[in-house]
Motif scaffolding. Sequence first.
Motif, PDB file in Angstrom:
ATOM      1  N   CYS A  54       0.807  -1.061   0.198  1.00  0.00           N
ATOM      2  CA  CYS A  54      -0.131  -0.131   0.111  1.00  0.00           C
ATOM      3  C   CYS A  54       0.747   1.387  -0.094  1.00  0.00           C
ATOM      4  N   CYS A  62      -0.194   3.387   3.563  1.00  0.00           N
ATOM      5  CA  CYS A  62       0.266   2.930   4.754  1.00  0.00           C
ATOM      6  C   CYS A  62       1.338   1.844   4.853  1.00  0.00           C
ATOM      7  N   HIS A  79       1.268  -1.260   3.994  1.00  0.00           N
ATOM      8  CA  HIS A  79       0.893  -2.799   4.428  1.00  0.00           C
ATOM      9  C   HIS A  79       1.154  -3.638   3.142  1.00  0.00           C
ATOM     10  N   ASN A 101      -4.338  -7.406  -1.084  1.00  0.00           N
ATOM     11  CA  ASN A 101      -4.595  -6.083  -1.390  1.00  0.00           C
ATOM     12  C   ASN A 101      -5.079  -5.664  -2.919  1.00  0.00           C
ATOM     13  N   CYS A 118      -6.518  -1.466  -0.071  1.00  0.00           N
ATOM     14  CA  CYS A 118      -5.694  -1.875   1.228  1.00  0.00           C
ATOM     15  C   CYS A 118      -6.417  -2.755   2.027  1.00  0.00           C
ATOM     16  N   SER A 131      -5.807  -3.236   5.060  1.00  0.00           N
ATOM     17  CA  SER A 131      -5.417  -2.452   6.432  1.00  0.00           C
ATOM     18  C   SER A 131      -6.118  -1.301   6.622  1.00  0.00           C
ATOM     19  N   CYS A 132      -5.646  -0.228   5.648  1.00  0.00           N
ATOM     20  CA  CYS A 132      -6.141   0.929   5.932  1.00  0.00           C
ATOM     21  C   CYS A 132      -7.458   1.687   4.928  1.00  0.00           C
ATOM     22  N   PHE A 170      -7.187   1.954   1.914  1.00  0.00           N
ATOM     23  CA  PHE A 170      -6.882   2.803   0.821  1.00  0.00           C
ATOM     24  C   PHE A 170      -7.049   2.180  -0.692  1.00  0.00           C
TER      25      PHE A 170
END
Length: 382
Positions: free
Chosen positions: A329, A332, A334, A339, A348, A350-351, A353
Amino acid sequence: MKIVVQVRLFPDAGQEAALRDTLGLCNEAANLASSEAFGRRVYGKQALQRITYGRLKAMGLSAQPAIHVARKVAGAYATLKANILAGNLGKPGSKRRRKAESKPIRFRADAAQPFDDRCLSWQIADRTVSIWAVGGRLNRVRFGCSAQQYAVLSAHRKGESDLVCRDGKWFLYATCDIPDVEVKEPDGFLGVDLGIANIATTNDGTRRSGKRLNRVRHRNQRLRAKLQRIGTKSAKRLLKARRRKEARFAADTNHRIAKQIVTEAERTGRGVALENLTGIRDRVRLRRPQRVTLHSWAFHQLGRHIAYKAERAGVALVHVDPAYTSQGCSACGHIAKANRPNQSTFRCTSCGFAEHADVNAARNIATRGAADWAAVSLPNAA
């Protein structure tokens, strides 16, 4: 830096016959020197010149052409050795490698031959050249080139020129030594992601490929496969004609893409960050239909075009490690395979995005480019 300018020769019938005889004799001599080098295991320029010079002269070559023939042969063996060491001809014992190592290098009758300023003189203002030939020197052989090529030749031509016969047409590849341009300190980097669906994507969001380009590439693949299946003489003749057409299409497309990328970087005061393409064909795992596209497009050529255009413009260029640029990403950092749910989408896990997958990869490349540049230019910085 050194660049090569290609100019077209326009010899009359007598001059063309003399050029053909000259090229044929030079390559016959090269095959003799190659057999001698292979048989004696002598591949150095000076050593090969010493053992073959007398025989090459006896064949009808003058002193300088004989020297250049020996050097051409030595250079061919040096290239073969480099390809073997790099693994480009397969692993030890492979069929392709055994074939390359088991016999002398052979030169076609129309293979290129280098000429230095003792054998070839340029009358650039008159757009003619004078060139050594086996039957006597040829004077006032006309050449043609563009205005830009003429300007480069006039100001920077220096060194050897290669005589080339291609598809019945005659060319000179002239070496030009252009003064180096000081590389400007970049204000950030333009990241460039190279791929199949999109040949080049920048972190600004510009994608250079499109349906038209892929349509032409796929059409060429279908036509080539169809002609190969037919296998008649006329089909083989068409295949040979299309080979040049496809190569010209690839080179022109790569030149255009490279020019656009370098121009944008120069306009915005940035450098260019590229993936390190070494081994891309071995690293990438694709479905069978995509493998044809990967192996048929000149990614390395595109990288070379970007590199030399950046050097001429004084634009900083760095090659970065491409590992996980498509899975990481850019917001961030990740990294996860999930992803990238499909070819064009990055989301992403995780965040959250989200961005076009190639643009996200280009942003990661730009970030790595800035980090690599800082590590090299400011190695002692805290």
